[in-house]
Design an enzyme around this catalytic site. Structure first.
Site, PDB file in Angstrom:
ATOM      1  N   GLY A  46       0.462  -1.456   0.247  1.00  0.00           N
ATOM      2  CA  GLY A  46       0.171   0.000   0.391  1.00  0.00           C
ATOM      3  C   GLY A  46       0.726   1.443   0.039  1.00  0.00           C
ATOM      4  N   GLU A 100       4.169   4.032   6.223  1.00  0.00           N
ATOM      5  CA  GLU A 100       2.444   2.978   6.320  1.00  0.00           C
ATOM      6  C   GLU A 100       1.423   4.055   4.528  1.00  0.00           C
ATOM      7  OE1 GLU A 100       1.522   0.666   5.927  1.00  0.00           O
ATOM      8  OE2 GLU A 100       0.903  -0.505   7.591  1.00  0.00           O
ATOM      9  N   ASP A 101       0.513   3.621   4.296  1.00  0.00           N
ATOM     10  CA  ASP A 101      -0.645   4.222   4.041  1.00  0.00           C
ATOM     11  C   ASP A 101      -1.519   4.263   4.562  1.00  0.00           C
ATOM     12  OD1 ASP A 101      -1.277   0.504   4.383  1.00  0.00           O
ATOM     13  OD2 ASP A 101      -2.007   0.892   2.296  1.00  0.00           O
ATOM     14  N   ASP A 104      -5.135   2.526  10.220  1.00  0.00           N
ATOM     15  CA  ASP A 104      -6.826   1.963  10.669  1.00  0.00           C
ATOM     16  C   ASP A 104      -7.149   1.185  11.745  1.00  0.00           C
ATOM     17  OD1 ASP A 104      -9.416   1.104  10.557  1.00  0.00           O
ATOM     18  OD2 ASP A 104      -9.104  -0.827   8.920  1.00  0.00           O
ATOM     19  N   LYS A 132      -6.970   6.134  10.764  1.00  0.00           N
ATOM     20  CA  LYS A 132      -8.862   6.404  11.125  1.00  0.00           C
ATOM     21  C   LYS A 132      -8.370   6.419  12.463  1.00  0.00           C
ATOM     22  CE  LYS A 132      -9.839   3.554   7.293  1.00  0.00           C
ATOM     23  NZ  LYS A 132     -10.986   2.216   7.328  1.00  0.00           N
ATOM     24  N   PHE A 153     -14.348   2.916   3.917  1.00  0.00           N
ATOM     25  CA  PHE A 153     -13.750   2.369   2.929  1.00  0.00           C
ATOM     26  C   PHE A 153     -12.585   3.215   1.829  1.00  0.00           C
ATOM     27  CE2 PHE A 153     -11.240  -0.842   0.227  1.00  0.00           C
ATOM     28  CZ  PHE A 153     -10.975  -1.339   1.170  1.00  0.00           C
ATOM     29  N   ILE A 154     -11.240   3.200   1.395  1.00  0.00           N
ATOM     30  CA  ILE A 154     -10.955   3.428   0.678  1.00  0.00           C
ATOM     31  C   ILE A 154     -10.033   2.960  -0.069  1.00  0.00           C
ATOM     32  CG2 ILE A 154     -10.921   5.725   1.945  1.00  0.00           C
ATOM     33  CD1 ILE A 154      -7.939   5.594   2.296  1.00  0.00           C
ATOM     34  N   ASP A 160      -5.423  -0.363  -1.855  1.00  0.00           N
ATOM     35  CA  ASP A 160      -6.756  -1.549  -2.853  1.00  0.00           C
ATOM     36  C   ASP A 160      -7.368  -1.861  -2.118  1.00  0.00           C
ATOM     37  OD1 ASP A 160      -5.180  -3.102  -1.242  1.00  0.00           O
ATOM     38  OD2 ASP A 160      -6.338  -4.198  -2.037  1.00  0.00           O
TER      39      ASP A 160
END
Ligand code: IMP
Length: 176
Positions: A46, A100-101, A104, A132, A153-154, A160
């Protein structure tokens, strides 16, 4: 609006906004790591696009390496982190920045960081494109975050949905 597999996604964060936020994070890193040579660990898959853009703005010299972990299936975290490609540089007495992307639940980072400390890293920081905050389930400290976002969710800019959508330069949110 874009359709990826069985879901519709709408534009939430355009590429211009992302670029501005990435640059802001790079400026903070440039201040904190001036004259240092940290190991930057880009978490695949990611974070590839974020890391590629971020490193271009850096004025210090990082050693860029890659690690691959996986905890997601479809649109939810499995809570179990698999390390698929490990970090193969000696991090003893080095500063480590994990790129990191998205944070969560925080479980992925929380489980990954201790290995750097146990291998003798001088410092370990988390640098994420997105977080988030309302989803965090572990006491993880996020040191650098380009954008905080609500719990939805994105996809896009490296993130992805079942392997698809990583190529978009903008970030989209699922509509239902
Ligand atoms: P965590 O362990 O719950 O913090 O999850 C982190 C990983 O879950 C990230 O590196 C992403 O790969 C994935 N992830 C979390 N939220 C999303 C999302 O909204 N879209 C795509 N992937 C996500």
């Amino acid at each position: 609006m874009v359709k990826i597999l069985d879901r519709n996604f709408e534009l939430s964060y355009p590429k211009e906004l992302i670029a501005e936020r990435v640059k802001n994070v790079a400026e903070r890193l440039n201040q904190d790591y001036e004259g240092k040579n940290p190991v930057m660990v880009c978490i695949l898959n990611g974070a590839f696009m974020f890391a590629a853009d971020l490193v271009r703005y850096l004025t210090f010299q990082p050693e860029v390496v890659f690690a691959k972990v996986s905890s997601y299936e479809g649109m939810s975290s499995t809570g179990c982190v698999k390390e698929l490609i490990g970090v193969n540089v000696d991090v003893r007495a080095r500063d480590v920045i994990v790129v990191e992307d998205i944070v969560d639940t925080g479980v992925t980072m929380y489980n990954l960081l201790p290995q750097f400390f146990s291998k003798g890293a001088a410092s370990v920081k988390v640098c994420t494109l997105l977080q988030k905050p309302e989803c965090l389930t572990v006491p993880l400290k996020v040191d650098y975050c380009a954008m905080e976002i609500p719990n939805a969710f994105i996809v896009g800019y490296g993130l992805d949905y079942n392997g698809m959508g990583r190529n978009y330069g903008d970030i989209y949110t699922v509509t239902e």
